[in-house]
Motif scaffolding. Structure first.
Motif, short mmCIF file in Angstrom:
data_model
loop_
_atom_site.label_atom_id
_atom_site.label_comp_id
_atom_site.label_asym_id
_atom_site.label_seq_id
_atom_site.Cartn_x
_atom_site.Cartn_y
_atom_site.Cartn_z
N GLU A 80 0.83 -1.21 0.00
CA GLU A 80 0.00 0.00 0.00
C GLU A 80 0.86 1.26 0.00
O GLU A 80 0.51 2.28 0.58
N LEU A 81 1.98 1.14 -0.67
CA LEU A 81 2.90 2.27 -0.71
C LEU A 81 2.31 3.40 -1.54
O LEU A 81 1.78 3.17 -2.62
N SER A 82 2.39 4.58 -1.04
CA SER A 82 1.97 5.73 -1.83
C SER A 82 3.16 6.68 -2.03
O SER A 82 3.13 7.55 -2.89
N THR A 83 4.20 6.46 -1.26
CA THR A 83 5.40 7.29 -1.40
C THR A 83 6.39 6.59 -2.32
O THR A 83 6.57 5.38 -2.27
N PHE A 84 6.94 7.36 -3.19
CA PHE A 84 7.88 6.84 -4.18
C PHE A 84 9.29 6.85 -3.59
O PHE A 84 9.83 7.90 -3.27
N PHE A 85 9.85 5.69 -3.38
CA PHE A 85 11.19 5.56 -2.83
C PHE A 85 11.33 6.40 -1.54
O PHE A 85 12.19 7.28 -1.43
N GLY A 86 10.52 6.11 -0.56
CA GLY A 86 10.56 6.87 0.70
C GLY A 86 11.67 6.40 1.60
O GLY A 86 11.41 6.01 2.75
N PHE A 87 12.92 6.39 1.14
CA PHE A 87 14.06 5.98 1.96
C PHE A 87 15.34 6.53 1.36
O PHE A 87 15.35 6.98 0.20
N GLN A 88 16.40 6.51 2.12
CA GLN A 88 17.71 6.95 1.63
C GLN A 88 18.21 5.93 0.61
O GLN A 88 18.03 4.73 0.80
N PRO A 89 18.82 6.37 -0.42
CA PRO A 89 19.20 5.42 -1.48
C PRO A 89 20.35 4.50 -1.08
O PRO A 89 21.45 4.98 -0.79
N PRO A 90 20.08 3.20 -1.06
CA PRO A 90 21.18 2.26 -0.88
C PRO A 90 22.09 2.35 -2.11
O PRO A 90 21.60 2.39 -3.24
N LYS A 91 23.37 2.38 -1.86
CA LYS A 91 24.32 2.67 -2.92
C LYS A 91 24.26 1.70 -4.10
O LYS A 91 24.44 2.08 -5.25
N HIS A 100 1.77 -2.73 -8.26
CA HIS A 100 0.57 -2.96 -7.44
C HIS A 100 0.68 -2.24 -6.09
O HIS A 100 0.60 -2.84 -5.02
N ASN A 101 0.92 -0.93 -6.16
CA ASN A 101 0.87 -0.08 -4.97
C ASN A 101 -0.03 1.10 -5.26
O ASN A 101 -0.86 1.03 -6.19
N GLN A 102 0.15 2.15 -4.53
CA GLN A 102 -0.74 3.31 -4.73
C GLN A 102 0.06 4.57 -5.04
O GLN A 102 -0.31 5.68 -4.66
N ILE A 103 1.13 4.38 -5.74
CA ILE A 103 2.02 5.51 -6.05
C ILE A 103 1.38 6.33 -7.17
O ILE A 103 0.93 5.78 -8.17
N SER A 104 1.34 7.63 -6.99
CA SER A 104 0.72 8.47 -8.02
C SER A 104 1.74 9.40 -8.67
O SER A 104 1.46 9.98 -9.71
N GLU A 105 2.91 9.51 -8.07
CA GLU A 105 3.86 10.44 -8.64
C GLU A 105 5.28 9.92 -8.54
O GLU A 105 5.68 9.38 -7.50
#
Ligand code: ATP
Length: 742
Positions: A80-91, A100-105
């Motif tokens: 049910e993720l709506s945030t796109f890559f909501g974390f610090q980028p692993p290198k 199949h999530n709820q990402i809109s942007e």
């Protein structure tokens, strides 16, 4: 199941793949699917993870990933993720699946420079953005979102791009755009969109597979946009309106002949050959079809052998063909040749459905006919070959050849190369002379000067020069001679020389005092091949020259191959055997024809009117017809009902006094009388004579003077070989009489 929180116990149960991590060992993979997990914050402690798979849960927050610097693969699909890559980028993060999530942007992913594979299917994204700097991204999938334009992908090293899904709603894309910079693209799925055209895919050189299912392509010509994608092997156009087009599959296979799979069905070699033969048949196939058509139609007509014009059993009528691209001058040269060599050649006027140009007379250049009449002539078996050029039909009729033959002349015809291919299938053995422009500029300016041709017609004619050149290069011997046609005078001098060589003809003495130098019969091989080195003079009044015709033919006919010679030998052997009563094949029938028809054996030929008795109405009782057909008179003046190969056996024509509409109707040969007549012919044969061996005058002479039957084919008033040693129409009656023994 209730929403759950991921616990240490559960994590430890699902950890796998122990590996070295820095100084120690740690489990590197965690897969926890279908646990209804909502809170996975505990994963912040598992900093050694390299692969994290949490599909089919209820996760909204993935901030824990910020603590996994070594993570390479992340699968958080069906959450049910709506945030796109909501974390610090692993290198080293390479693969991310957020489908199949709820990402809109989408947001800027330039920090994810290792990102190699990104799957965002089944979200609500409206615009592709943020990946422009992902210089490692080779697999990007964003099917079943709300994308209405292709954008934001410029210059990416993508190999696999998925903008739709055949199974479901794809996106809202209406046209293919901004893909031209994806030079590495190999697979494109753009199914279930709203695209009307395949334009926009032209510059994708590595594209091997396109899924275009469920779009709005309606015209077959759209696939021509894919024509230059040399590596394209798989194309899916299922559920596009184009599928309704007649012959859709064959046409697409023809247009994209490198495909191995179309609409998820394998394209076989047979499919490809069928498609090519249908839409762009090679010249050989066109010619074979043309030849078959005319043979079939000819065989559907009652067959008549007009022995009065048959040069011999083995020799078809002599033909000289001038070929080359349109307006190269071959027509002019053909006319001039026939004028200057009027003792040898008659211009063979073809039939055409094109209208006459200014100054062209019907019957002189062409016989101008309407399409309907032309088609009718095809069905009547009147043509030896036909072709379509520039939207018009052209055809060489049997009658054109035979009317020349009736005058003791070889027929000189000009035609395009398709006609040559077709004639090469036939019984005729013409000499072919190619007239080829060597200066394109001159050729174009000459065509322009004629003021008859559109630019497109000129382009077509020019493009066909290459065709002639290629055939000449790739098939040595296809043409007997090649003459550059740029300078008409020079071309004619060369043509004249070649023709004189063909005929073994030399100018001797004053104009008009031509002496033909042709091979002596003794210098011909058993099968008629000319031995050019030995020549004898032929005196038109000399009765030894009865085989003049054969000799001209031998000159015009290219040397036979050993296979042909063997075949001829076999045929002659059959003939001898048949005449000795051993075999009732077609040859004895041919020979019987002479027994019946030769006036010396059967008395005077029937009068022209008597031929009506040879055309019994099919309503009459069979017995009557059989009786008729076995009567001396009818046999004497009829041809034979024998199926033939093109050329030697001819169908009737109006000029021959036969009903143009129905063709000549003749009774089949009465086999019962064959034996008797064969008997009567045994003696000459046993004495070594064959039908084409030279004969003494009395054997060939007709008791009826030739003048009573002016060369009408089928009248059978003439002996088998036309007694025209000079081969010309201008024979004096006295010379004819001396030849016929009258
Ligand atoms: N029976 C035939 N079979 C094949 N080609 C033919 C036949 N009759 C004519 N042609 C060729 O068709 C082409 C078109 O003929 P057309 O007479 O319309 O052209 P043109 O402009 O007068 O050129 P050309 O001077 O070469 O005849 C020519 O190349 C001609 O030689």
């Amino acid at each position: 199941m209730e929403d759950a929180e991921l616990t240490r116990e559960v994590v430890e149960k699902h950890l796998s793949t122990l590996g070295r991590s820095g100084q120690s060992f740690a489990y590197q993979f965690l897969t926890v699917p279908r646990q209804n997990l909502k809170n996975v914050s505990i994963l912040s402690e598992y900093t050694h993870l390299r692969k994290l798979e949490l599909p089919y849960n209820k996760i909204k927050d993935l901030s824990c990933v910020s603590h996994m610097p070594n993570l390479i693969i992340l699968d958080a699909s069906h959450n049910e993720l709506s945030t796109f890559f909501g974390f610090q980028p692993p290198k080293y993060l390479k693969e991310v699946n957020f489908s199949h999530n709820q990402i809109s942007e989408m947001k800027d992913l330039s920090a994810y420079f290792s990102l190699n594979k990104l799957i965002l299917d089944y979200n609500s994204i409206t615009e592709i953005k943020g990946v422009e700097k992902c210089s490692s991204l080779i697999h990007f999938s964003i099917a079943h979102n709300k994308i209405s334009r292709i954008s934001g992908l410029n210059n990416l090293p993508l190999k696999h791009l998925c903008l739709g899904t055949a199974a479901d709603r794809g996106n809202l894309i209406k046209k293919i755009e901004n893909l031209h910079t994806l030079r590495a693209l190999q697979f494109l799925d753009i199914s279930s969109n709203r695209i009307h055209s395949l334009s926009g895919l032209q510059n994708l050189p590595l594209l091997g597979s396109i899924n275009f299912e469920s779009n709005m392509i309606s015209e077959i010509k759209e696939v021509s946009y894919l024509h230059d994608i040399l590596l394209l092997r798989e194309l899916n156009l299922k559920r596009n309106p184009v599928q309704e087009q007649p012959d859709y599959r064959m046409m697409v296979i023809f247009l994209l002949n490198r495909l191995t799979e179309l609409d998820e069905l394998a394209v076989t070699a047979v499919d490809k050959v069928t498609a090519v033969n249908k839409y762009d048949p090679p010249l050989e196939v066109v010619a074979a079809r043309d030849h078959m058509t005319h043979m079939v139609y000819q065989h559907l007509q009652p067959q008549v052998i007009f022995d009065s014009t048959l040069p011999s059993l083995d020799a078809p009528y002599p033909l000289l063909i001038l070929t080359g691209p349109q307006a190269c001058g071959k027509r002019e040269l053909a006319h001039k040749l026939c004028q200057d060599f009027c003792d040898y050649f008659a211009y063979g006027a073809c039939h055409t459905t094109r209208g006459p140009y200014f100054g062209e007379e019907d019957g002189s250049d062409y016989h101008f006919v309407l399409e309907e009449e032309f088609q009718n002539m095809i069905r009547m078996g009147r043509f030896v070959q036909t072709m379509q050029y520039g939207g018009h039909w052209y055809g060489l009729s049997r009658e054109a050849i035979e009317s020349a033959a009736r005058e003791g002349l070889a027929c000189c015809v000009h035609m395009e190369i398709e006609g040559v291919y077709s004639l090469k299938n036939s019984y005729f053995e013409p000499r072919y002379i190619l007239l080829i422009p060597t200066s394109t500029e001159e050729y174009i300016s000459r065509m322009k000067a004629r003021g008859l041709y559109s630019n497109a017609q000129i382009d077509t004619a020019v493009s066909r020069i290459d065709l002639y050149v290629r055939v000449n290069r790739e098939q040595p011997g296809f043409f007997d001679s090649v003459i550059p046609s740029d300078n008409r005078e020079e071309a004619y001098m060369r043509l004249k020389q070649i023709v004189e060589d063909f005929l073994g003809l030399h100018e001797q003495g004053a104009e008009g005092d031509r002496t033909r130098v042709i091979p002596d019969s003794s210098s011909q091989g058993e099968n008629g091949e000319a031995l050019a080195s030995q020549k004898v003079e032929v005196n038109p009044a000399d009765t030894d020259s009865m085989n003049y015709w054969n000799k001209v033919q031998a000159r015009l006919t290219p040397q036979k191959t050993s296979a042909e010679l063997a075949s001829i030998h076999r045929k002659k052997q059959m003939l001898r055997e048949a005449l000795m009563g051993k075999s009732p094949g077609v040859y004895p029938q041919l020979f019987k024809r002479h027994a019946h028809t030769a006036p010396s054996l059967l008395g005077p030929p029937s009068q022209p009117g008597a031929s009506s008795s040879l055309m019994p109405s099919f309503g009459r009782p069979l017995s009557d017809r059989i009786e008729d057909s076995s009567s001396e008179e009818s046999r004497a003046s009829s041809g034979l009902s024998v199926h033939s190969s093109a050329g030697a056996l001819s169908a009737g024509s109006p000029a021959e006094g036969l009903d143009a509409g129905s063709g000549p109707k003749v009774e089949p040969l009465d086999i019962s009388v064959l034996g008797q007549n064969l008997e009567s012919l045994k003696d000459p044969l046993e004495s070594g004579l064959t039908p084409d061996a030279p004969r003494s005058v009395p054997e060939q002479a007709s008791p009826t003077p030739l003048t009573t039957s002016p060369g009408r084919p089928g009248s059978n008033a003439k002996p088998i070989l036309p007694p025209i040693p000079s081969g010309r129409k201008g024979d004096t009656p006295s010379s004819r009489q001396s030849l016929t023994g009258q």
